[in-house]
Design an enzyme around this catalytic site. Sequence first.
Site, PDB file in Angstrom:
ATOM      1  N   LYS A  35     -41.856  38.191   2.194  1.00 46.68           N
ATOM      2  CA  LYS A  35     -41.764  38.246   3.656  1.00 46.68           C
ATOM      3  C   LYS A  35     -41.989  39.675   4.139  1.00 46.68           C
ATOM      4  CE  LYS A  35     -37.771  37.868   6.227  1.00 46.68           C
ATOM      5  NZ  LYS A  35     -37.756  38.741   7.409  1.00 46.68           N
ATOM      6  N   ASP A  62     -43.528  37.666   9.175  1.00 48.18           N
ATOM      7  CA  ASP A  62     -42.402  37.335  10.064  1.00 48.18           C
ATOM      8  C   ASP A  62     -42.403  38.248  11.289  1.00 48.18           C
ATOM      9  OD1 ASP A  62     -40.062  36.239  11.047  1.00 48.18           O
ATOM     10  OD2 ASP A  62     -38.763  37.398   9.709  1.00 48.18           O
ATOM     11  N   LYS A  64     -42.459  36.863  14.482  1.00 51.34           N
ATOM     12  CA  LYS A  64     -41.795  36.090  15.554  1.00 51.34           C
ATOM     13  C   LYS A  64     -42.529  36.209  16.890  1.00 51.34           C
ATOM     14  CE  LYS A  64     -37.142  36.321  13.507  1.00 51.34           C
ATOM     15  NZ  LYS A  64     -37.340  37.272  12.403  1.00 51.34           N
ATOM     16  N   ASP A  67     -45.035  34.849  23.476  1.00 46.69           N
ATOM     17  CA  ASP A  67     -45.860  35.385  24.568  1.00 46.69           C
ATOM     18  C   ASP A  67     -46.518  34.199  25.260  1.00 46.69           C
ATOM     19  OD1 ASP A  67     -47.550  37.208  26.100  1.00 46.69           O
ATOM     20  OD2 ASP A  67     -47.154  38.667  24.512  1.00 46.69           O
ATOM     21  N   THR A 126     -29.629  34.233  15.057  1.00 44.80           N
ATOM     22  CA  THR A 126     -28.230  34.115  14.623  1.00 44.80           C
ATOM     23  C   THR A 126     -27.378  35.268  15.135  1.00 44.80           C
ATOM     24  OG1 THR A 126     -28.918  35.091  12.554  1.00 44.80           O
ATOM     25  CG2 THR A 126     -28.613  32.718  12.567  1.00 44.80           C
ATOM     26  N   ARG A 217     -31.546  41.710   0.219  1.00 43.96           N
ATOM     27  CA  ARG A 217     -30.768  42.662  -0.574  1.00 43.96           C
ATOM     28  C   ARG A 217     -30.257  42.163  -1.919  1.00 43.96           C
ATOM     29  NH1 ARG A 217     -27.622  44.017   4.829  1.00 43.96           N
ATOM     30  NH2 ARG A 217     -28.302  41.868   5.067  1.00 43.96           N
TER      31      ARG A 217
END
Length: 236
Positions: A35, A62, A64, A67, A126, A217
């Site tokens: 990603k 990614d 996002k 528009d 989130t 991570r």
Amino acid sequence: MSQARNPIIVALDVPHLESALALVQQLAPVVGAFKVGKELFVATGPEIVRRIRDTGASVFLDLKFHDIPNTVAKAVEAAVRLDVQILTIHTSGGLAMMQAAQKSAEEAALRSGKSQPLVLGVTVLTSLNTNDLDEVGIPHDVGNQVERLAGLGAKAGLGGLVCSPLEIARLRQILPSHIQLVTPGIRSADSKSDDQKRTLTPKEAMAAGASWLVIGRPICAASNPRAAAEAILSSL
Ligand code: C5P
């Protein structure tokens, strides 16, 4: 894109081309895709995508998109030409925007001879709670808003959605089964949670119905990233 057998997507949350490529080189044989998010893409540009694709690995771009429909359709077309396998748009951009994105993915793939990417809809970030939604004029509970936007994404013909691990089971009940669900917030039972508050283990998330697991991570910050990825894969 059809789901690969390896559901692990590694989030390359690093700021430099070299550090990202070093991770790709180590991890490509044991994960399903990489990603590339806003930090890495803004720092390195499309070059990072080309360099990852040169290794044969799949890329999840990614960015996002959110528009007007024409602008998002053009951005999706450019991403298809760049040969990404998964990309994200915001479902809150509306039905017409999502339909334009999906149509553009299909048509650009046909025109360019590249594979058609999986277009994923992001529902409610989130980082937002019900109070935050209220502040921007959305007087609904987060869970209901997620369901509403997920349903709209399915209606627009998207192939998948991004959701938190705790939403997977609920969304699986209301969505057609071909919709792929991609979830971050994955932590092994014995690993630290970092800033993720609502996590599931890789095995729990897959059992709940996830199609792909986005993991950053726990793999990239491990002393041996490849061993960490292999351990997660064998836990599934
Ligand atoms: O390091 P970690 O496994 O927490 O990384 C998760 C990745 O998924 C990061 O790239 C993060 O930005 C992304 N993400 C997330 N939660 C969301 C959406 C995306 O953690 N709701």
